[in-house]
Design an enzyme around this catalytic site. Structure first.
Site, PDB file in Angstrom:
ATOM      1  N   CYS A   2       0.851  -1.184   0.000  1.00 37.51           N
ATOM      2  CA  CYS A   2       0.000   0.000   0.000  1.00 37.51           C
ATOM      3  C   CYS A   2       0.891   1.240   0.000  1.00 37.51           C
ATOM      4  CB  CYS A   2      -0.936   0.102   1.199  1.00 37.51           C
ATOM      5  SG  CYS A   2      -2.069  -1.265   1.319  1.00 37.51           S
ATOM      6  N   ARG A  27       3.655  -0.456  -4.858  1.00 32.46           N
ATOM      7  CA  ARG A  27       3.424  -0.966  -3.498  1.00 32.46           C
ATOM      8  C   ARG A  27       2.088  -1.670  -3.366  1.00 32.46           C
ATOM      9  NH1 ARG A  27       7.021   1.596   0.214  1.00 32.46           N
ATOM     10  NH2 ARG A  27       5.735   0.841   1.905  1.00 32.46           N
ATOM     11  N   TRP A  73      -3.058  -2.655  -1.626  1.00 27.34           N
ATOM     12  CA  TRP A  73      -2.838  -4.091  -1.799  1.00 27.34           C
ATOM     13  C   TRP A  73      -3.676  -4.729  -0.694  1.00 27.34           C
ATOM     14  CZ3 TRP A  73      -0.939  -8.316   0.963  1.00 27.34           C
ATOM     15  CH2 TRP A  73      -0.608  -9.439   0.197  1.00 27.34           C
ATOM     16  N   ASN A  99      -1.426   2.211   5.881  1.00 23.97           N
ATOM     17  CA  ASN A  99      -0.630   1.107   5.350  1.00 23.97           C
ATOM     18  C   ASN A  99      -0.201   0.263   6.538  1.00 23.97           C
ATOM     19  OD1 ASN A  99       1.205  -0.586   4.060  1.00 23.97           O
ATOM     20  ND2 ASN A  99       2.859   0.923   4.160  1.00 23.97           N
ATOM     21  N   GLY A 100      -0.684  -0.973   6.586  1.00 21.84           N
ATOM     22  CA  GLY A 100      -0.311  -1.841   7.697  1.00 21.84           C
ATOM     23  C   GLY A 100      -1.463  -2.767   8.038  1.00 21.84           C
ATOM     24  N   GLU A 482      16.275 -18.404  -8.571  1.00 19.08           N
ATOM     25  CA  GLU A 482      15.913 -17.018  -8.888  1.00 19.08           C
ATOM     26  C   GLU A 482      15.330 -16.933 -10.306  1.00 19.08           C
ATOM     27  OE1 GLU A 482      15.414 -14.317  -7.534  1.00 19.08           O
ATOM     28  OE2 GLU A 482      15.897 -12.664  -8.866  1.00 19.08           O
ATOM     29  N   LYS A 486      11.509 -15.591 -11.195  1.00 20.30           N
ATOM     30  CA  LYS A 486      11.176 -14.519 -12.154  1.00 20.30           C
ATOM     31  C   LYS A 486      10.071 -14.990 -13.091  1.00 20.30           C
ATOM     32  CE  LYS A 486      13.070 -12.539 -10.169  1.00 20.30           C
ATOM     33  NZ  LYS A 486      13.400 -11.517  -9.201  1.00 20.30           N
ATOM     34  N   GLU A 489       6.723 -15.359 -11.332  1.00 23.16           N
ATOM     35  CA  GLU A 489       6.208 -14.087 -10.834  1.00 23.16           C
ATOM     36  C   GLU A 489       5.576 -13.229 -11.925  1.00 23.16           C
ATOM     37  OE1 GLU A 489       9.382 -11.889  -9.013  1.00 23.16           O
ATOM     38  OE2 GLU A 489       8.037 -10.466  -8.049  1.00 23.16           O
ATOM     39  N   HIS A 505      16.477 -37.169  -7.698  1.00 23.70           N
ATOM     40  CA  HIS A 505      15.761 -37.584  -6.484  1.00 23.70           C
ATOM     41  C   HIS A 505      14.268 -37.287  -6.600  1.00 23.70           C
ATOM     42  CE1 HIS A 505      19.547 -38.560  -4.655  1.00 23.70           C
ATOM     43  NE2 HIS A 505      20.015 -37.357  -4.975  1.00 23.70           N
ATOM     44  N   LYS A 604       5.412  -4.648  -4.253  1.00 24.53           N
ATOM     45  CA  LYS A 604       6.875  -4.589  -4.141  1.00 24.53           C
ATOM     46  C   LYS A 604       7.388  -4.824  -2.713  1.00 24.53           C
ATOM     47  CE  LYS A 604      10.959  -3.474  -5.964  1.00 24.53           C
ATOM     48  NZ  LYS A 604      11.542  -4.582  -6.744  1.00 24.53           N
TER      49      LYS A 604
HETATM   50  C1  AGP Z   1      11.285 -10.755  -6.362  1.00 23.42           C
HETATM   51  O1  AGP Z   1      11.184 -10.494  -7.704  1.00 23.42           O
HETATM   52  C2  AGP Z   1      10.248 -10.310  -5.476  1.00 23.42           C
HETATM   53  N1  AGP Z   1       9.286  -9.473  -5.942  1.00 23.42           N
HETATM   54  C3  AGP Z   1      10.300 -10.675  -4.021  1.00 23.42           C
HETATM   55  O2  AGP Z   1      10.627 -12.014  -3.911  1.00 23.42           O
HETATM   56  C4  AGP Z   1      11.223  -9.822  -3.131  1.00 23.42           C
HETATM   57  O3  AGP Z   1      12.549 -10.066  -3.434  1.00 23.42           O
HETATM   58  C5  AGP Z   1      10.911 -10.132  -1.655  1.00 23.42           C
HETATM   59  O4  AGP Z   1       9.603  -9.783  -1.384  1.00 23.42           O
HETATM   60  C6  AGP Z   1      11.860  -9.459  -0.702  1.00 23.42           C
HETATM   61  O5  AGP Z   1      11.841  -8.078  -0.863  1.00 23.42           O
HETATM   62  P1  AGP Z   1      12.971  -7.174  -0.230  1.00 23.42           P
HETATM   63  O6  AGP Z   1      14.226  -7.478  -0.946  1.00 23.42           O
HETATM   64  O7  AGP Z   1      12.497  -5.767  -0.456  1.00 23.42           O
HETATM   65  O8  AGP Z   1      13.052  -7.538   1.209  1.00 23.42           O
END
Ligand code: AGP
Length: 609
Positions: A2, A27, A73, A99-100, A482, A486, A489, A505, A604
């Site tokens: 948010c 956000r 969000w 926000n929270g 990673e 990506k 996501e 395995h 984010k």
């Molecule tokens: C990765 O593409 C993400 N959107 C997510 O995994 C992110 O890295 C994670 O939420 C941690 O965020 P930060 O690095 O701001 O702590």
């Protein structure tokens, strides 16, 4: 999660609040709303969807030179207009953005309902508006009413409130969720992130936990929850406004992928001592002796930051010979961690605001542990709450899908590991070779970026394939994970990233003819074993895309495509390998027509646990 934005001054608040919200949209982006105040009336516009939907629904600016806004969000309550912020109290005198998460929401709601309040939304935030409204009704000033309300809640809250009967005041408060105030000569802004303030000012004040600020046009006053005045330091917002602009790129993600050579260069500037074969991390200087005595290192973070932590753990153990593990911050925080004095804990977070990471670092500190931080955001909670640390200086990362922060965070773990290694038994010449390899990274990253066309072609071929596998060994196991993250996501493709060794395995059962598999095969100590894994994959008909040395004939014959990597020191291969995987995910999502910078269901900064 948010974004909140507020303005008070001589200009039209609507335009400024919307412009700030657009910068904060990463956000949260499932709904948005704004309240302005003019002629003693709160004027409200709210809409489900992106901020563009709000502008469409409310084409005429709301009048007023004071206003607050929110981009959401959803946590409590579905995505609907009634749940959009700003929320008002039942007398419609006060409006707030929040926000929270209010943890004691049920108890507060039950109590207020018993007193006759009928809530209009399903949110926890409306409770906060009601509590503030009740304070005002008892004759309290807005600052006092917000202070009292904040004392009643458990959980996290970054809020801004506006009172219909006081057109010259905004009140902001912080418990857990970030709030920054931008200062102008005769105007002020308030937001959940300096990014939203930078087009207007480069002077800001960061609220600390438990602080409440009365914000006027051009000045402010801060108190704590016990009503004591707090002196605040005015800080400079370091990034330039255009750094948070998309420029000519179609998406922020693509821009951020291409920024990596520059980001890595900036991140490294002044931090390499090639002649001594070591690194210089300014933030560590005052703790050199403590670092010398450290016996173990624990890196921790979430998501992409966890993967950078895992690369760091490998480097630290392999080269510095310091036992090191990487932990998922979310699990570390809740499992009653054993904290040792001889261990250095390193929290990694791009935003510096991830709730799980902050919670883990607070728990470790609470138990007497020494916690350092690696973060991109200057002045973030992580930076303020760790004993020392380093900024990665990657520049603002706007796309929800993290790219340049990953490579910059890995770089920070490289610099730290190099320093540790040189304090222990890495020789000067070995240190010099590693330092030189780091210095050459920006140019080598440029070569990796030249593979964008090849990655796009592969993405076109496999976008939307029902499953994609990523494999690596050693320091590249987390890079494989990673790469899979990506793709999941932003392209919504089921994917897994793992050690090539782990396939037999179980996951090998997923491989069928034509299935896309990315394999990371740098010419180092992991190569032989990866070759074995490639054979296993080939025998089952996988379509293998390898990031490897172009001169590696054996690899070339085993795989279907090679994305060439320049010669490099083994310690830096994770940074180079990450690039084609980022590009593949980007072009896959683009080909499928998805909203790349704002993937569904995500935001984010994950400021909820
Ligand atoms: C990765 O593409 C993400 N959107 C997510 O995994 C992110 O890295 C994670 O939420 C941690 O965020 P930060 O690095 O701001 O702590």
């Amino acid at each position: 999660m948010c974004g909140i934005m507020g303005y008070i001054g001589g200009q039209q608040a609507w335009d400024i609040v919307l412009s700030g919200l657009k910068r904060l949209e990463y956000r949260g982006y499932d709904s948005a709303g704004v309240v302005t105040l003019s002629e003693r009336k709160l004027r409200l516009a709210r809409q489900v969807g992106h901020i563009s939907a709000l502008e469409k629904a409310q084409p005429e600016p709301l009048a007023g030179s004071i206003g607050i806004g929110h981009t959401r969000w959803a946590t409590h309550g579905g995505v609907s207009v009634k749940n959009c912020h700003p929320h008002r109290d039942s007398s419609e005198r006060v409006a707030i953005v929040h926000n929270g998460i209010i943890d004691n929401m049920e108890a507060l709601r039950a109590q207020l309902c018993a007193e006759g309040v009928t809530f209009r939304s399903e949110t926890d935030s409306e409770i906060l508006a009601e509590l503030v409204g009740r304070g005002l009704a008892r004759g309290l000033a807005l600052l006092e009413a917000v202070r009292e309300a904040m004392r009643q809640i458990e959980g996290t809250a970054g809020i801004v409130a506006i009172d219909r009967d006081d057109p010259e005041l905004l009140v902001a408060a912080r418990i857990g969720s970030p709030v920054v105030i931008g200062l102008g000569d005769d105007e002020c802004w308030v937001a959940s992130d300096p990014l939203a303030l930078r087009p207007f000012t480069d002077r800001m004040v960061i609220l600390d936990d438990g602080e409440i600020a009365a914000i006027f046009a051009g000045s402010f006053r801060t108190v704590d929850l016990d009503q004591r005045d707090r002196d605040k330091r005015v800080e400079k917002i370091l990034h330039q406004p255009e750094e948070a602009e998309r420029g000519d790129y179609e998406h922020f993600m693509l821009k951020e992928i291409h920024e990596q050579p520059r980001a890595i260069d900036r991140s490294m500037r002044g931090r390499l001592d090639v002649s001594m074969g070591s690194s210089i991390l300014g933030g560590l200087k005052s703790h050199e002796q403590q670092l010398f005595d450290v016996k173990n290192v624990v890196f921790f973070g979430c998501g992409t930051s966890l993967y950078s932590a895992q690369v760091g753990a490998y480097l630290m153990s392999r080269y510095a010979r310091v036992p090191c593990v990487a932990e998922d911050a979310a699990e570390l925080a809740v499992r009653n961690p054993i904290v040792e004095r001889s261990t250095l804990y390193v929290a990694i977070s791009q935003s510096g605001e991830t709730a799980d990471t902050l919670s883990a670092l607070r728990e470790i500190r609470q138990r007497g542990g020494l916690v350092a931080g690696i973060t991109n955001v200057v002045g973030s909670s992580l930076a303020r709450e760790t004993a020392f640390g380093t900024y990665v200086h990657a520049g603002p990362e706007i796309s929800v899908c993290s790219t340049k922060a990953f490579t910059a965070q890995v770089l920070a773990t490289e610099l730290l590991s190099l320093r540790f290694a040189r304090m222990r038994d890495l020789s000067a010449s070995e240190g010099r070779a590693w330092a030189l390899a780091l210095q050459e990274l920006p140019d080598k990253l440029k070569l990796m970026l030249e593979q964008a066309g090849a990655c796009e072609e592969l993405a076109r071929r496999f976008a939307g394939h029902r499953f994609t596998m990523f494999v690596g060994r050693g320091a590249n196991v987390p890079v494989a994970a990673e790469g899979a993250l990506k793709l999941k996501e932003i392209a919504y493709v089921p994917a897994e990233g793992m050690s090539g060794a782990a396939m037999k395995h179980g996951p090998l059962a997923l491989i069928e003819p034509g299935m896309p598999v990315w394999a990371l095969v740098p010419p180092d100590e992991t190569r032989e074993r990866m070759i074995g894994n490639l054979r296993e994959l080939k025998a089952r008909g996988a379509f293998i895309m390898a990031v490897a040395d172009l001169g590696d004939k054996e690899v070339r014959e085993l795989v279907d495509r090679v994305i060439p990597m320049p010669s490099h020191h083994a310690a830096v291969s994770p940074i180079l390998n990450a690039v084609p995987l980022q590009l593949f995910a980007y072009y896959s999502a683009r080909h499928l027509g998805y909203d790349i910078d704002k993937p569904r269901n995500l935001a984010k900064s994950v400021t909820v646990m």
